[in-house]
Design an enzyme around this catalytic site. Structure first.
Site, mmCIF file in Angstrom:
data_model
loop_
_atom_site.group_PDB
_atom_site.id
_atom_site.type_symbol
_atom_site.label_atom_id
_atom_site.label_comp_id
_atom_site.label_asym_id
_atom_site.label_seq_id
_atom_site.Cartn_x
_atom_site.Cartn_y
_atom_site.Cartn_z
ATOM 1 N N TYR A 111 1.150 -1.126 0.153
ATOM 2 C CA TYR A 111 0.028 -0.054 0.016
ATOM 3 C C TYR A 111 1.026 1.486 -0.492
ATOM 4 O O TYR A 111 1.723 1.594 1.116
ATOM 5 C CB TYR A 111 -1.048 -0.058 1.289
ATOM 6 C CG TYR A 111 -1.636 -0.877 1.062
ATOM 7 C CD1 TYR A 111 -1.733 -2.396 -0.024
ATOM 8 C CD2 TYR A 111 -2.795 -1.590 1.870
ATOM 9 C CE1 TYR A 111 -3.728 -2.599 0.259
ATOM 10 C CE2 TYR A 111 -3.501 -2.223 2.216
ATOM 11 C CZ TYR A 111 -4.101 -2.856 1.188
ATOM 12 O OH TYR A 111 -4.677 -3.764 0.926
ATOM 13 N N GLY A 164 -17.875 4.748 -2.828
ATOM 14 C CA GLY A 164 -19.084 5.690 -2.786
ATOM 15 C C GLY A 164 -20.296 5.527 -3.823
ATOM 16 O O GLY A 164 -20.840 6.486 -4.138
ATOM 17 N N THR A 207 -23.274 6.410 -1.621
ATOM 18 C CA THR A 207 -23.381 7.490 -1.083
ATOM 19 C C THR A 207 -22.806 8.556 -1.035
ATOM 20 O O THR A 207 -22.589 8.529 -2.797
ATOM 21 C CB THR A 207 -21.979 6.926 0.104
ATOM 22 O OG1 THR A 207 -20.962 6.801 -0.172
ATOM 23 C CG2 THR A 207 -22.876 5.453 1.443
ATOM 24 N N LEU A 216 -17.340 0.378 1.393
ATOM 25 C CA LEU A 216 -18.448 0.872 0.662
ATOM 26 C C LEU A 216 -18.509 1.286 -0.610
ATOM 27 O O LEU A 216 -18.864 2.621 -0.865
ATOM 28 C CB LEU A 216 -17.643 2.840 1.784
ATOM 29 C CG LEU A 216 -17.887 2.469 2.817
ATOM 30 C CD1 LEU A 216 -16.718 3.068 3.311
ATOM 31 C CD2 LEU A 216 -19.037 2.643 3.808
ATOM 32 N N ALA A 217 -18.150 0.564 -1.470
ATOM 33 C CA ALA A 217 -18.117 0.861 -2.561
ATOM 34 C C ALA A 217 -18.091 2.256 -3.739
ATOM 35 O O ALA A 217 -18.919 2.846 -4.803
ATOM 36 C CB ALA A 217 -19.785 0.110 -2.620
#
Length: 319
Positions: free
Chosen positions: A62, A236, A239, A233-234
């Protein structure tokens, strides 16, 4: 600078959410991280702790290792924090170098070396949980198992798991391991639904287009392996300012339950009887805090509401 030295309040028993640190550490490049990057990481960790989240997920790749490095800086800034949290990291993916493309590497020497490098970046003497990031088709399970046993004997890693592996791959490795594999991290969300659709599209024409190995969830549940949902959370899609049928339904459900759309989105995963634990990867403190109820409250979705969300996201009826 954000203060995270105090004990987080309202901590729920057991891990309902994991904080994914992929967004910490600056850019996806080899440029050095900055003090501002560490400050932003500290603010994100503080927000996660406020929500009762105490499991932090990293990987050696990362931000080209910078995520682990800035997390280590946060630990160094905050005496006593390391003892209150669980640190999970991964190895097994090698990033592209010059003209050489990225590849997978679970050779024994590579696993041991990557763990030693992660420990140095994280400024800790032990990794609580190490996940094998991706399957390496060129390395056999006996060699992998030898490396994991060595790391455990040396006290460098407490527990082991996998990521992005099927039930059959897990069984193949577990047969060579004295230690139980404790987690499997897979991409699962309301947007990435093949993990649930594989079980209901069986014997339909749509089944041929799916790629999720049917039976993996069941195999993990039967073995007591925690299923961790990355990408929960896909990104965004449902959301924020999103405007689609599932997003509108999420907002309506959130209002009726006095919570946030992010929480309802995570409840949709956690409501599944396999006991999925979502991994939230946003680095924005306000969006982390929007997930608070998912960390502190049991999923408040009825059977019918769960299906309504699924069908709204599918955009088509179930078979």
């Amino acid at each position: 600078m954000t203060d995270i030295s105090t004990e987080p309040s309202g901590r729920a028993p057991g891990a309902r959410l994991i904080y994914g640190c992929m967004g910490l550490g600056g850019g996806w490049d080899r440029a050095p991280y900055t003090t501002e990057d560490v400050d932003r990481a500290q603010a994100a960790v503080a927000a996660a702790l406020e929500c009762g989240i105490t499991v932090f997920d990293l990987a050696d790749i990362y931000r080209f290792g910078k995520s682990e490095s800035v997390f280590g800086e946060v630990l160094a800034r905050t005496p006593g924090l390391r003892e209150r949290i669980t640190v999970q990291t991964k190895c097994g993916i090698r990033l592209a170098e010059g003209d050489r493309p990225g590849w997978y590497d679970l050779r024994a020497d590579s696993i041991v070396r990557r763990v030693e490098e992660s420990l140095a970046r994280l400024r800790t003497d032990v990794i609580d949980t190490l996940l094998l990031h991706r399957p390496d088709p060129l390395t056999g399970p006996d060699e992998i198992a030898a490396a994991l046993h060595k790391l455990h004997r040396q006290g460098l890693v407490r527990r082991f798991g996998v990521s992005n592996m099927s039930g059959a791959q897990i069984a193949h490795l577990q047969a060579r391991l004295e230690l139980p594999l404790v987690a499997n991290q897979l991409e699962m969300s309301l947007d990435r639904r093949d993990w649930v659709e594989a079980g209901v599209l069986l014997n339909t024409s749509a089944a041929a287009s799916g790629g999720f190995p049917e039976g993996t969830l069941e195999a993990c549940v039967d073995r007591g392996i925690q299923l961790q949902a990355w990408g929960a959370l896909a990104r965004g899609r449902y959301t924020g300012d999103a405007d689609n049928p599932a997003a509108r339904l999420l907002r309506r459900l959130a209002r009726s339950k006095d919570t946030t759309p992010e929480t309802v989105l995570l409840w949709w995963l956690a409501r599944h009887p396999a006991g999925l634990v979502p991994v939230i990867g946003t680095s924005r403190p306000e969006r982390i805090r929007a997930c608070r109820d998912a960390a502190l409250r049991a999923p408040d979705l009825t059977h019918e509401e769960w299906y309504e969300l699924w069908i709204a996201a599918r955009g088509a009826p179930l078979p």
